[in-house]
Scaffold this motif. Structure first.
Motif, PDB file in Angstrom:
ATOM      1  N   MET A   1       0.846  -1.179   0.000  1.00  0.00           N
ATOM      2  CA  MET A   1       0.000   0.000   0.000  1.00  0.00           C
ATOM      3  C   MET A   1       0.891   1.242   0.000  1.00  0.00           C
ATOM      4  N   ILE A   2       0.455   2.253  -0.734  1.00  0.00           N
ATOM      5  CA  ILE A   2       1.136   3.541  -0.784  1.00  0.00           C
ATOM      6  C   ILE A   2       0.288   4.564  -0.030  1.00  0.00           C
ATOM      7  N   ARG A   3       0.902   5.259   0.905  1.00  0.00           N
ATOM      8  CA  ARG A   3       0.226   6.367   1.584  1.00  0.00           C
ATOM      9  C   ARG A   3       0.800   7.665   1.027  1.00  0.00           C
ATOM     10  N   HIS A   4      -0.044   8.388   0.315  1.00  0.00           N
ATOM     11  CA  HIS A   4       0.290   9.648  -0.346  1.00  0.00           C
ATOM     12  C   HIS A   4       0.010  10.757   0.662  1.00  0.00           C
ATOM     13  N   CYS A   5       1.056  11.417   1.158  1.00  0.00           N
ATOM     14  CA  CYS A   5       0.937  12.454   2.185  1.00  0.00           C
ATOM     15  C   CYS A   5       1.162  13.813   1.538  1.00  0.00           C
ATOM     16  N   VAL A   6       0.236  14.712   1.730  1.00  0.00           N
ATOM     17  CA  VAL A   6       0.311  16.038   1.129  1.00  0.00           C
ATOM     18  C   VAL A   6       0.150  17.079   2.236  1.00  0.00           C
ATOM     19  N   PHE A   7       1.106  17.997   2.325  1.00  0.00           N
ATOM     20  CA  PHE A   7       1.083  19.048   3.333  1.00  0.00           C
ATOM     21  C   PHE A   7       0.993  20.380   2.609  1.00  0.00           C
ATOM     22  N   VAL A   8       0.130  21.276   3.112  1.00  0.00           N
ATOM     23  CA  VAL A   8      -0.157  22.507   2.375  1.00  0.00           C
ATOM     24  C   VAL A   8      -0.133  23.724   3.289  1.00  0.00           C
ATOM     25  N   ARG A   9       0.140  24.872   2.649  1.00  0.00           N
ATOM     26  CA  ARG A   9       0.028  26.187   3.290  1.00  0.00           C
ATOM     27  C   ARG A   9      -1.051  26.953   2.527  1.00  0.00           C
ATOM     28  N   PHE A  10      -2.256  26.932   3.063  1.00  0.00           N
ATOM     29  CA  PHE A  10      -3.336  27.693   2.438  1.00  0.00           C
ATOM     30  C   PHE A  10      -3.065  29.186   2.597  1.00  0.00           C
ATOM     31  N   ARG A  11      -3.453  29.962   1.581  1.00  0.00           N
ATOM     32  CA  ARG A  11      -3.423  31.414   1.713  1.00  0.00           C
ATOM     33  C   ARG A  11      -4.418  31.818   2.802  1.00  0.00           C
ATOM     34  N   ASN A  12      -4.118  32.891   3.507  1.00  0.00           N
ATOM     35  CA  ASN A  12      -4.988  33.355   4.593  1.00  0.00           C
ATOM     36  C   ASN A  12      -6.364  33.777   4.108  1.00  0.00           C
ATOM     37  N   ASP A  13      -6.473  34.194   2.844  1.00  0.00           N
ATOM     38  CA  ASP A  13      -7.762  34.669   2.333  1.00  0.00           C
ATOM     39  C   ASP A  13      -8.656  33.549   1.793  1.00  0.00           C
ATOM     40  N   VAL A  14      -8.223  32.306   1.887  1.00  0.00           N
ATOM     41  CA  VAL A  14      -9.036  31.185   1.405  1.00  0.00           C
ATOM     42  C   VAL A  14     -10.002  30.790   2.522  1.00  0.00           C
ATOM     43  N   PRO A  15     -11.301  30.957   2.281  1.00  0.00           N
ATOM     44  CA  PRO A  15     -12.278  30.672   3.336  1.00  0.00           C
ATOM     45  C   PRO A  15     -12.404  29.170   3.618  1.00  0.00           C
ATOM     46  N   ASP A  16     -12.908  28.864   4.797  1.00  0.00           N
ATOM     47  CA  ASP A  16     -13.103  27.467   5.189  1.00  0.00           C
ATOM     48  C   ASP A  16     -13.986  26.719   4.193  1.00  0.00           C
ATOM     49  N   ALA A  17     -14.969  27.411   3.619  1.00  0.00           N
ATOM     50  CA  ALA A  17     -15.871  26.762   2.658  1.00  0.00           C
ATOM     51  C   ALA A  17     -15.108  26.302   1.414  1.00  0.00           C
ATOM     52  N   GLU A  18     -14.146  27.090   0.960  1.00  0.00           N
ATOM     53  CA  GLU A  18     -13.342  26.691  -0.203  1.00  0.00           C
ATOM     54  C   GLU A  18     -12.430  25.521   0.158  1.00  0.00           C
ATOM     55  N   ARG A  19     -11.862  25.541   1.346  1.00  0.00           N
ATOM     56  CA  ARG A  19     -11.024  24.429   1.794  1.00  0.00           C
ATOM     57  C   ARG A  19     -11.844  23.139   1.847  1.00  0.00           C
ATOM     58  N   ALA A  20     -13.052  23.231   2.371  1.00  0.00           N
ATOM     59  CA  ALA A  20     -13.939  22.062   2.442  1.00  0.00           C
ATOM     60  C   ALA A  20     -14.306  21.567   1.046  1.00  0.00           C
ATOM     61  N   ALA A  21     -14.518  22.494   0.118  1.00  0.00           N
ATOM     62  CA  ALA A  21     -14.845  22.109  -1.260  1.00  0.00           C
ATOM     63  C   ALA A  21     -13.657  21.399  -1.924  1.00  0.00           C
ATOM     64  N   ILE A  22     -12.455  21.859  -1.652  1.00  0.00           N
ATOM     65  CA  ILE A  22     -11.254  21.201  -2.178  1.00  0.00           C
ATOM     66  C   ILE A  22     -11.162  19.792  -1.612  1.00  0.00           C
ATOM     67  N   HIS A  23     -11.395  19.644  -0.332  1.00  0.00           N
ATOM     68  CA  HIS A  23     -11.381  18.317   0.284  1.00  0.00           C
ATOM     69  C   HIS A  23     -12.431  17.415  -0.370  1.00  0.00           C
ATOM     70  N   ALA A  24     -13.618  17.956  -0.599  1.00  0.00           N
ATOM     71  CA  ALA A  24     -14.694  17.174  -1.230  1.00  0.00           C
ATOM     72  C   ALA A  24     -14.299  16.745  -2.638  1.00  0.00           C
ATOM     73  N   ASP A  25     -13.648  17.637  -3.392  1.00  0.00           N
ATOM     74  CA  ASP A  25     -13.176  17.285  -4.737  1.00  0.00           C
ATOM     75  C   ASP A  25     -12.222  16.100  -4.678  1.00  0.00           C
ATOM     76  N   LEU A  26     -11.295  16.136  -3.731  1.00  0.00           N
ATOM     77  CA  LEU A  26     -10.313  15.056  -3.610  1.00  0.00           C
ATOM     78  C   LEU A  26     -10.975  13.759  -3.146  1.00  0.00           C
ATOM     79  N   GLU A  27     -11.875  13.851  -2.206  1.00  0.00           N
ATOM     80  CA  GLU A  27     -12.594  12.668  -1.717  1.00  0.00           C
ATOM     81  C   GLU A  27     -13.406  12.028  -2.846  1.00  0.00           C
ATOM     82  N   ALA A  28     -13.999  12.850  -3.715  1.00  0.00           N
ATOM     83  CA  ALA A  28     -14.820  12.346  -4.812  1.00  0.00           C
ATOM     84  C   ALA A  28     -14.021  11.522  -5.820  1.00  0.00           C
ATOM     85  N   LEU A  29     -12.721  11.711  -5.839  1.00  0.00           N
ATOM     86  CA  LEU A  29     -11.893  10.944  -6.776  1.00  0.00           C
ATOM     87  C   LEU A  29     -11.949   9.450  -6.491  1.00  0.00           C
TER      88      LEU A  29
END
Length: 105
Positions: A1-29
């Motif tokens: 098994m491969i565990r793909h680890c991704v660490f990020v620095r979100f811009r301060n102006d990115v709202p929580d709703a956009e972060r959640a939408a990005i997570h949802a996009d990745l989960e949908a894959l």
């Protein structure tokens, strides 16, 4: 098994709703990429002072390296990845990726 680890620095102006939408996009894959399993997201909760500004991260487990490689080139991943990079400090400078091969224990 491969565990793909991704660490990020979100811009301060990115709202929580956009972060959640990005997570949802990745989960949908998971529904379109064979061999893609668990996806986990979290803010960094480490008390150690070594995060270097990477305040959030996620992991994706893949059946094997072939499944991970298929994910990397999949058009849906390319779209989700572009949305993620657009939300990061300095684009790809706000991103660190590290893959662990858990079959080599």
């Amino acid at each position: 098994m491969i565990r793909h680890c991704v660490f990020v620095r979100f811009r301060n102006d990115v709202p929580d709703a956009e972060r959640a939408a990005i997570h949802a996009d990745l989960e949908a894959l998971r529904s379109v990429i064979s061999g893609m399993a668990e996806v986990e997201f979290s803010a960094n909760v480490s008390p150690e002072p070594f995060a270097r500004g990477f305040g959030h991260g996620f992991t994706i487990d893949f059946r094997d390296s072939a499944a991970r490689d298929a994910y990397l080139v999949h058009e849906a991943h390319q779209r989700a990845g572009a949305r993620l990079v657009a939300a990061l400090e300095g684009g790809t400078d706000g991103l660190m990726v590290f893959d662990l091969d858990l079959t080599e224990k």
